[in-house]
Design an enzyme around this catalytic site. Structure first.
Site, PDB file in Angstrom:
ATOM      1  N   ASP A 152       0.721  -1.007   0.045  1.00 19.67           N
ATOM      2  CA  ASP A 152      -0.026  -0.003   0.115  1.00 19.67           C
ATOM      3  C   ASP A 152       1.105   1.152  -0.014  1.00 19.67           C
ATOM      4  O   ASP A 152       1.961   1.131  -0.109  1.00 19.67           O
ATOM      5  CB  ASP A 152      -0.992  -0.030   1.031  1.00 19.67           C
ATOM      6  CG  ASP A 152      -2.119   0.751   0.881  1.00 19.67           C
ATOM      7  OD1 ASP A 152      -1.953   1.865  -0.121  1.00 19.67           O
ATOM      8  OD2 ASP A 152      -3.144   0.713   1.673  1.00 19.67           O
TER       9      ASP A 152
HETATM   10  C1  BGC Z   1      -4.901   3.445   0.144  1.00 15.37           C
HETATM   11  C2  BGC Z   1      -5.050   2.389  -1.214  1.00 15.37           C
HETATM   12  C3  BGC Z   1      -4.802   2.999  -2.480  1.00 15.37           C
HETATM   13  C4  BGC Z   1      -3.460   3.846  -2.376  1.00 15.37           C
HETATM   14  C5  BGC Z   1      -3.250   4.607  -3.548  1.00 15.37           C
HETATM   15  C6  BGC Z   1      -3.902   4.264  -0.073  1.00 15.37           C
HETATM   16  O1  BGC Z   1      -4.159   5.094   0.926  1.00 15.37           O
HETATM   17  O2  BGC Z   1      -5.102   2.497   1.413  1.00 15.37           O
HETATM   18  O3  BGC Z   1      -6.255   1.434  -1.242  1.00 15.37           O
HETATM   19  O4  BGC Z   1      -4.981   1.990  -3.548  1.00 15.37           O
HETATM   20  O5  BGC Z   1      -3.593   4.748  -1.343  1.00 15.37           O
HETATM   21  O6  BGC Z   1      -4.214   5.791  -3.785  1.00 15.37           O
END
Ligand code: BGC
Length: 726
Positions: free
Chosen positions: A281
């Protein structure tokens, strides 16, 4: 001597030209024979190996990390498509950039890029359809729009269980049951990848609350996690074979999910046999060799650990070359498997009309009718004046926020509260329920009050034959709902309207479960979730009976926070960055399993939902040899309708209610008087338990009780069988 001097002079004068030529040759994509991996008849693994054999160390390192925060922090990286993530490709080898964007409910960042994206109903709404065909269509729409916008990868497929009904991202996930959630998300991701766009399943694992999500430590025993959250992932991954699995922010049993050897190497790669890559993530990587050796294959969105530091670790031997090769192999094989090399993305214009049409058709299948006293619904046109109140129903329908946000076309009709960060603002999609209700009832007077002045709204309601109150619950990533109550004094609004008008209908636009202290006082309640860009028309169609309600709850609606395994949200009120343990003592008993086991009544149970007709159940039978159960459902009401027949199993060896689980369902549309015998296969894994000592799932021995009916709390049929499945 003379000749040698001449030759040297000639060589020196041509050196620059030669080296230029060599650079050019190196930079020009080799064709055909030099790139044997373009042969589509080879397996993705073989093709990946062929590329890998020609890659330099720097090129390998380039693929295992993102190229920066780009658009998420200020501007897109040069050459990127403006999405949430970007991995630079290697033109010399014909490896394209990986241009990725968040795409949980539709494609993100469309406003900033001047593009259009269809806002679909929330994933939780989709789960309420209990319809895997709708899930696949939902995913295909997302994949289509990603491609049209120039992306070859979407970040969606959230399958974390709704362990806490206050979870801020529950609207992005598919509810509390691993079998339902795994199937819905599995088919959704399959749909995305059907468009030759890579997708993810996320957030692996136990990212079940937003409060302190970067430091929270989920504490849970192995058997429980295998039979709950990990089972949802396993089912989704088996169905969809996602290009990537995104590991989560939180810790699990003391170790960060993105550096967690047990989760990544053991469970995901070894036990599930997952062949794609693990991406972190955004900002969830914390170490170099530990994370790499635990099974993380790609750091996102930058190369803080997996850039130069990982290169040095490989050079020093701290991370073996073979491990780096495995990381790269996994990324390349996912690219080949999804078809991003064979079907390169070519930008085109998103079809907003088709998108809205499909979003509306999906939304229609997701609404859950919770109450309908005296068949007040469907409304008959021309039966007097109607007062429509609240929820910004005059301009549109609500959506959830965070990385799942989809920008509304035409800008935000409802200004966000001052100081709200752009990605967390509540969004309203221009699909006004009021306008579509007016289209139905153009012969009667339909008035609107925004509900801020409760007394004025009640006066309007008192003078109308019917009052329709819209109430909203906004959820966003990064924060959980404070509690299960509707915010902004909306309970008082509903109570006042119900007191003023005996024919009050409540339409909820909600991210997750809420309490309804006014339930007894109102005539009808329709759950519309976040219904997406076709929501206004779909709601009006349902209210006037053009569409029949067919959704069933994918989450339980508790009576009170006190009934939850954790009445107070762990870590609430603590400073950001504070470590906090969350003991998941309820184990596998998530949602209805908890309420059933603890004998706690709920407001509405998992699987529940009314229709405009009535269904009767008969002849539940088990067919162990065929690996299926059968039940006959008859429409005994006056109208056509869609039922979702559900089969649960109580496994032996335990107090029966503690082990109840959904094992099959079937969605069926029947005309009045029509009946059908439904044959539902039962996945043997659902009649098994995870055996820690054997490290494997084992079929249960003894008598299994199958129970069938229209919801987890109303199961009129029960049979006992000594199941020896296939
Ligand atoms: C989220 C993800 C997301 C990523 C990119 C993170 O804060 O938890 O689900 O895909 O950001 O935006």
């Amino acid at each position: 001597m003379q000749l040698r001097r001449h030759l040297r002079a000639w060589w020196q004068s041509h050196l620059v030209a030669f080296s230029l030529l060599l650079t050019l040759i190196a930079a020009t994509p080799a064709q055909g024979g030099n790139q044997p991996w373009i042969d589509k008849s080879l397996s993705p693994d073989r093709r990946a190996d062929l590329v890998l054999s020609q890659m330099t160390l720097d090129e390998k390192i380039q693929l295992v990390h993102g190229d920066g925060w780009g658009m998420l922090k200020d501007a897109p990286q040069p050459g990127s498509n403006g999405g949430a993530g970007f991995v630079r490709g290697i033109p010399r080898l014909g490896i394209p950039n990986i241009d990725m964007d968040d795409a949980a409910i539709g494609v993100r960042l469309s406003a900033a890029n001047g593009r259009y994206s269809t806002a679909l109903p929330s994933v939780l709404a989709l789960a309420a359809s209990w319809n895997t065909d709708a899930a696949q269509q939902y995913g295909a729409l997302i994949g289509r729009e990603l491609r049209a916008q120039g992306y070859n990868m979407g970040l969606g497929g959230g399958v974390n269980l709704a362990r806490d009904p206050r979870g801020g991202r529950n609207f992005e996930y598919a509810g509390e049951d691993p079998f339902l959630a795994g199937n819905i998300v599995g088919y959704l991701v399959k749909g995305v990848q059907s468009q030759h766009v890579m997708s993810t399943v996320k957030h692996f694992a136990l990212n079940d609350q937003e409060t302190l999500r970067h430091t929270v430590n989920a504490v849970i025993d192995e058997k429980a996690m295998r039979e709950s959250d990990l089972l949802a992932f396993q089912i989704a991954i088996r169905l969809a074979e996602p290009a990537a699995v995104m590991c989560a922010y939180n810790k699990v049993n003391g170790d960060y999910a993105c550096g967690n050897e047990f989760l990544l190497n053991k469970v995901l790669k070894h036990d599930f046999g997952y062949k794609g890559f693990v991406m972190s993530d955004w900002g969830a990587t914390h170490t170099i060799d530990k994370a790499a050796m635990a099974g993380l294959d790609q750091e996102q969105p930058e190369g803080k650990y997996f850039g130069e530091p990982l290169k040095a670790a490989v050079q020093s031997g701290a991370v073996p070359q073979a491990r780096l090769d495995d990381m790269v192999h996994r990324i390349l094989r996912s690219m080949f498997a999804a078809g991003v090399m064979d079907y390169p993305v070519k930008r085109s214009v998103v079809d907003p009309f088709l998108g809205r049409y499909e979003a509306r058709r999906i939304a229609e299948q997701t609404f859950v009718l919770l109450k309908n006293t005296d068949h007040i619904l469907p409304l008959k046109p021309d039966n007097g004046t109607v007062a429509v109140i609240g929820g910004h129903a005059d301009v549109g329908v609500l959506g959830g926020s965070g990385s799942a946000i989809v920008d509304p076309p035409g800008g935000d009709p409802v200004p966000a509260p001052k100081g709200t960060p752009d990605w967390l603002r509540p969004v309203y999609y221009p699909s006004s329920p009021l306008q579509f209700i007016r289209n139905y009832d153009n012969k009667v007077r339909i008035d609107y009050a925004d509900g801020r002045d409760i007394a004025a709204a009640a006066r309007l309601a008192a003078g109308a034959s019917t009052a329709i109150v819209f109430v909203t619950q906004h959820l966003a990533e990064g924060r959980d709902a404070d509690n299960l109550s509707l915010p902004d004094n909306q309970d008082a609004l509903v109570a006042a309207i119900a007191a003023a008008n005996p024919h009050t209908i409540v339409v909820l636009e909600n991210g997750g479960p809420v309490k309804m202290p006014w339930l007894d006082a109102v005539s009808a309640v329709v759950l519309a979730w976040y219904p997406g860009i076709g929501g206004g028309e779909a709601i009006a169609d349902l209210l006037y009976g053009v569409v029949s309600p067919s959704g069933r709850l994918p989450v339980s609606f508790p009576l009170d926070e006190a009934d939850l395994p954790r009445p107070a949200l762990p870590g609430k009120g603590l400073k950001n960055g504070s470590p906090v343990d969350v003991p998941y003592t309820e184990g596998t008993r998530v949602g209805y399993k908890w309420f059933t086991a603890e004998d706690k009544p709920v407001l509405f149970s998992f699987g529940y939902g009314l229709t405009y007709t009535t269904f009767a159940y008969a002849d539940l039978q088990a067919d162990p040899a065929g690996g299926s159960v059968h039940v006959t459902v008859r429409n005994i009401g006056p109208k056509p309708g869609t039922d979702v027949a559900q089969v649960y199993a109580d496994l032996p060896g335990l107090d029966s209610s503690r082990s109840r689980r959904l094992v099959a369902w079937s969605r069926v549309t029947l005309a009045p008087g029509e009946s059908r015998t439904l044959t539902m296969p039962v996945d043997p894994q659902l009649l098994s338990r995870y055996d820690i000592s054997a490290g494997a799932w084992r079929p249960v021995r003894g008598t299994i009780h199958f129970l069938a009916g229209p919801s987890s709390s109303f199961l009129p049929l029960e049979i006992e069988t000594s199941w020896r499945g296939r």
